[in-house]
Design a protein around this motif. Structure first.
Motif, short mmCIF file in Angstrom:
data_model
loop_
_atom_site.label_atom_id
_atom_site.label_comp_id
_atom_site.label_asym_id
_atom_site.label_seq_id
_atom_site.Cartn_x
_atom_site.Cartn_y
_atom_site.Cartn_z
N LEU A 20 10.83 -13.91 56.56
CA LEU A 20 12.28 -14.15 56.53
C LEU A 20 12.86 -14.14 55.12
O LEU A 20 13.92 -13.57 54.88
CB LEU A 20 12.61 -15.49 57.22
N SER A 21 12.17 -14.76 54.17
CA SER A 21 12.74 -14.88 52.83
C SER A 21 12.12 -13.93 51.82
O SER A 21 12.66 -13.72 50.74
CB SER A 21 12.57 -16.32 52.32
N GLY A 22 10.97 -13.35 52.15
CA GLY A 22 10.30 -12.45 51.22
C GLY A 22 9.53 -13.17 50.11
O GLY A 22 9.01 -12.53 49.20
N GLN A 23 9.45 -14.51 50.19
CA GLN A 23 8.69 -15.26 49.17
C GLN A 23 7.18 -15.19 49.48
O GLN A 23 6.80 -15.15 50.64
CB GLN A 23 9.15 -16.73 49.16
N PHE A 24 6.40 -15.22 48.40
CA PHE A 24 4.94 -15.18 48.59
C PHE A 24 4.41 -16.59 48.85
O PHE A 24 4.87 -17.55 48.24
CB PHE A 24 4.25 -14.61 47.34
N ARG A 25 3.44 -16.69 49.74
CA ARG A 25 2.82 -17.99 49.98
C ARG A 25 1.34 -17.79 50.29
O ARG A 25 0.95 -16.79 50.91
CB ARG A 25 3.51 -18.73 51.14
N LEU A 26 0.56 -18.73 49.84
CA LEU A 26 -0.89 -18.74 50.10
C LEU A 26 -1.60 -17.44 49.70
O LEU A 26 -2.52 -16.99 50.39
CB LEU A 26 -1.16 -19.05 51.58
N THR A 27 -1.17 -16.84 48.62
CA THR A 27 -1.86 -15.63 48.17
C THR A 27 -2.96 -15.96 47.16
O THR A 27 -3.81 -15.11 46.88
CB THR A 27 -0.89 -14.63 47.53
N PHE A 28 -2.93 -17.17 46.58
CA PHE A 28 -3.93 -17.62 45.60
C PHE A 28 -4.10 -16.61 44.46
O PHE A 28 -5.19 -16.44 43.93
CB PHE A 28 -5.28 -17.87 46.30
N LEU A 61 0.36 -24.74 48.55
CA LEU A 61 1.69 -24.74 49.17
C LEU A 61 2.66 -25.67 48.45
O LEU A 61 3.82 -25.32 48.22
CB LEU A 61 1.58 -25.17 50.65
N LEU A 62 2.16 -26.85 48.09
CA LEU A 62 3.06 -27.85 47.50
C LEU A 62 3.39 -27.55 46.03
O LEU A 62 4.43 -27.99 45.53
CB LEU A 62 2.46 -29.26 47.64
N SER A 63 2.50 -26.79 45.40
CA SER A 63 2.79 -26.44 44.00
C SER A 63 3.67 -25.19 43.90
O SER A 63 4.20 -24.90 42.83
CB SER A 63 1.49 -26.23 43.23
N ALA A 64 3.83 -24.46 44.99
CA ALA A 64 4.67 -23.24 44.96
C ALA A 64 6.13 -23.65 45.16
O ALA A 64 6.43 -24.64 45.82
CB ALA A 64 4.22 -22.28 46.04
N ASP A 65 7.02 -22.82 44.60
CA ASP A 65 8.45 -23.11 44.72
C ASP A 65 8.99 -22.34 45.93
O ASP A 65 9.55 -21.25 45.79
CB ASP A 65 9.16 -22.69 43.43
N LEU A 66 8.79 -22.89 47.12
CA LEU A 66 9.22 -22.22 48.35
C LEU A 66 10.44 -22.93 48.92
O LEU A 66 10.42 -24.14 49.11
CB LEU A 66 8.09 -22.23 49.39
N SER A 67 11.49 -22.17 49.14
CA SER A 67 12.71 -22.81 49.65
C SER A 67 13.36 -21.93 50.72
O SER A 67 13.16 -20.72 50.77
CB SER A 67 13.70 -23.03 48.51
N GLY A 68 14.13 -22.55 51.59
CA GLY A 68 14.83 -21.83 52.65
C GLY A 68 15.81 -22.75 53.33
O GLY A 68 15.70 -23.98 53.19
N PRO A 69 16.79 -22.20 54.06
CA PRO A 69 17.78 -23.05 54.71
C PRO A 69 17.17 -23.81 55.89
O PRO A 69 16.58 -23.20 56.78
CB PRO A 69 18.84 -22.06 55.19
N TYR A 70 17.28 -25.11 55.89
CA TYR A 70 16.85 -26.03 56.97
C TYR A 70 15.33 -26.11 57.13
O TYR A 70 14.78 -27.16 57.37
CB TYR A 70 17.50 -25.65 58.31
N ALA A 71 14.63 -24.99 57.06
CA ALA A 71 13.16 -25.01 57.14
C ALA A 71 12.65 -23.98 56.15
O ALA A 71 13.08 -22.83 56.19
CB ALA A 71 12.69 -24.67 58.54
N SER A 72 11.74 -24.39 55.27
CA SER A 72 11.28 -23.47 54.21
C SER A 72 10.06 -22.68 54.69
O SER A 72 9.47 -23.01 55.72
CB SER A 72 10.93 -24.28 52.96
N PRO A 73 9.67 -21.65 53.93
CA PRO A 73 8.46 -20.90 54.31
C PRO A 73 7.21 -21.77 54.31
O PRO A 73 6.18 -21.37 54.85
CB PRO A 73 8.37 -19.82 53.22
#
Lengths: 500, 152
Positions: free
Chosen positions: A184-192, B26-38
């Protein structure tokens, strides 16, 4: 009347017959080979159809689609390696029946259940195309989330007797699907920090690794032997489907076909969800749930009829709204467009003869599927005569080649090997594999549905309880969860794993 | 009586370590989104996994491990490791030796690991399967398989 006659005349063309048969044979073979997938075969066949009449061209693609959806069950039953993700639910009972010397019975029920599921789906497409399309339109993100949560209760259903380990496997599956770019947002996650992980874990690598490679590793630990699994006669007494077995399987086939019909109409779900939902519901309603996974014929029938009942109604959103429901119909949309046929409401008004021909083609393909499936069964069952020392190296080679040609990436082949090791250890430590697959398949449906619903409702959770379809699915999920918890509570404690 | 540690204990500990790594990422990454983040679903799944791992750990510690069954023989373990190594080497060798040559060597090695001592079926399968697959993919499906770097 003229429209009807013109349409029916179009499928009387011998070329249509030839293309349907060719498509079915290609589809069954592609579906049966682990690693090869139906979208790939449809995409490759697409240019061939450009030089044919619209009906003959689509006959080939429909044949590949129907044959491929069924073909995955052959390798699932015979060698416990599902050719397609949708055949994963078939593998447990199908391979158990093969080990019991009843491969013929499993293959027959797989074909019969598949063809009945297809037939019901074709009839639903023909008779209720427009009303079904309006039902599909009612499925927004909230309903998708609720359906995903309902389907997720299958993890609990399939983990009965081993609940903690099943739930762990399902949660690991949910988590694995979250690696890589957020859709949905195009952000990277859990790629380490690994660039190759930005696209997430390749689904094909997961399925092939966790089934084909782990099965090969498990086979390698058995005593050195070139023994065969024991050839099976297709028409022997123990491979005949008795009347009592038909009575046991008929409700499962009917129920699962209806599930497949519904799932097929909703874009983005696909045959794997239908197969798992049908299988899980079959187990929940079964008088002997413990037989599921140990060679239950009604379990196999549930999975196969649910899986194949998707193939007809997948065309509902395509034909009525111009919206392809999955990758295969998206590729087929190209075939429609090249021939000047624009799917949508206008197609029914301006090309009525084509619609009649297409509907007749679906029925023809189902009938030919039965004939070709029956004829091919005798050939496929010969796999049981091949020694493991020959068969498993070929399976491994097919698996590696299949993942490579699908992803064109060596990293994904290593990923497949890694998942093979994971699957092997899951078997060793008594963790069920199916919940992991279910979690992985349902994770995007649940996550995207939830987050989109939250955006629509501006952060209010009321949306999940005020929309009737969503509330209904969530209510069903609660009922199934409570039923599973009650059954598990009354079950004697399972022994823990041996020391290491 | 000697208290033994069951396999479930080790599995639970490995899962808890993996969960810690995932949560940290996950907690160290800057992940944001409306109402529920990635991060919402993965964090929720990880927390559930931690709870389940503790259930597994508690269950394995509460009950004594059953008496040790005759486990896998050393030869069986070696065959599994050998098959894993052969597969990993094959994947690495595909790009160097080319698909067909690497496959032939792998098929022979895998056949031997699976206990095939019949030279006809061993060599027959090792040659026929890779060549058939090569022609099927390159000529029919028009999908290219790795070519040899060493032999041009």
């Amino acid at each position: 009347m003229d429209v009807l006659l013109t349409g029916l005349a179009a499928i009387a063309d011998p070329m249509v017959l030839l293309m349907t048969v060719t498509g079915l044979v290609i589809g069954i073979v592609i579906g049966a080979i682990p690693g090869l997938n139906v979208p790939l075969a449809v995409a490759i066949a697409l240019p061939i159809t450009f030089s044919l009449t619209p009906v003959a061209g689509l006959a080939m693609l429909v044949g590949i689609y129907k044959g491929g959806t069924y073909g995955g069950s052959l390798s699932a039953i015979l060698i416990n390696v599902p050719g397609t993700p949708a055949a994963v639910a078939t593998a447990a009972d199908g391979s158990a029946l093969t080990r019991q010397g009843k491969a013929g019975k499993a293959l027959k029920m797989s074909l019969y259940a598949s063809v009945i599921g297809e037939l019901i789906s074709d009839l639903a497409l023909i008779l209720f195309c427009v009303p079904i399309a309006s039902l599909a339109l009612k499925f927004g993100p909230t309903e998708m989330f609720a359906l995903g949560i309902f389907a997720l209760t299958l993890v609990g259903v399939l983990s009965e007797g081993n609940m903690v380990k099943g739930l762990i496997a399902g949660t690991v599956g949910l988590l694995l699907a979250n690696f890589g770019v957020d859709p949905l947002s195009g952000q990277f996650r859990l790629t380490f920090g690994v660039r190759e992980l930005s696209g997430g874990w390749a689904f094909i690598a997961l399925v092939i690794g966790i089934f084909a490679v782990s099965e090969a590793l498990a086979m390698a630990q058995q005593s050195l032997t070139t023994a065969k699994w024991g050839g099976v006669s297709l028409w022997s007494r123990e491979n005949r489907i008795e009347r009592a077995e038909w009575r046991q399987c008929a409700p499962a086939i009917g129920r699962s076909s209806l599930i497949g019909v519904l799932i097929g109409t909703i874009p983005g779900l696909g045959s794997a969800v239908a197969a798992f939902l049908s299988y899980g519901l079959g187990r929940t309603l079964s008088r002997d749930p413990d037989a599921f996974g140990n060679g239950a014929l009604d379990g196999l029938a549930s999975a196969e009829s649910g899986n194949n009942a998707v193939t007809g109604t997948t065309f509902v959103p395509l034909l009525t709204l111009g919206v392809p429901g999955d990758v295969i119909t998206a590729i087929m949309l190209g075939a429609f467009m090249v021939h000047g046929l624009i799917p949508g409401p206008a197609l029914f008004q301006q090309n009525g003869d084509f619609i009649v021909a297409f509907f007749a083609l679906m029925l023809l393909a189902t009938a030919l599927h039965f004939v070709i499936g029956l004829a091919g069964m005798s050939a496929f069952i010969q796999v049981t005569r091949v020694s493991k020392g020959v068969l498993f190296p070929i399976i491994l080679l097919l698996a590696i080649t299949g993942v490579y040609v699908t992803t064109n990436n060596v990293f994904d082949v290593y990923v497949m090997l890694g998942f093979g090791v994971l699957g092997y250890f899951m078997k060793v430590f008594g963790f069920p594999i199916a919940p992991l697959l279910i979690g992985f398949i349902l994770s995007p449906l649940i996550e995207i549905g939830f987050r989109q619903a939250m955006i629509v409702s501006r952060g209010s959770y009321d949306i999940f309880f005020t929309r009737p379809i969503a509330a209904g699915f969530l209510g069903l999920a609660l009922i199934v969860s409570l039923a599973v918890a009650w059954r598990e509570w009354r079950r004697p404690a399972a022994p823990i794993e041996r020391e290491i | 009586m000697r208290r033994t540690i069951s396999a479930d204990t080790y599995v639970a500990l490995v899962l808890l370590l993996a969960c810690a790594a995932v949560l940290n990422n996950l907690l160290s990454a800057d992940l944001s989104g409306p109402y529920a983040s990635p991060a919402t679903l993965p964090v929720a799944a990880t927390v559930v996994l931690i709870v389940l791992s503790f259930f597994l750990l508690a269950g394995s510690l509460r009950r004594a491990a059953p008496p040790s069954e005759p486990g896998l023989s050393r030869a069986a373990k070696l065959r599994v490791v050998a098959l894993f190594v052969a597969t990993a080497l094959f994947i690495a060798a595909m790009a160097q030796l080319g698909y067909v040559l690497a496959s032939i060597v792998f098929m022979i090695a895998a056949g031997l690991i699976f206990g095939n001592r019949n030279p006809v079926s061993l060599l027959g399968a090792a040659v026929v399967a890779p060549v058939a697959l090569f022609f099927f993919f390159e000529k029919v499906m028009l999908v290219f398989l790795p070519a040899s770097r060493l032999f041009g």
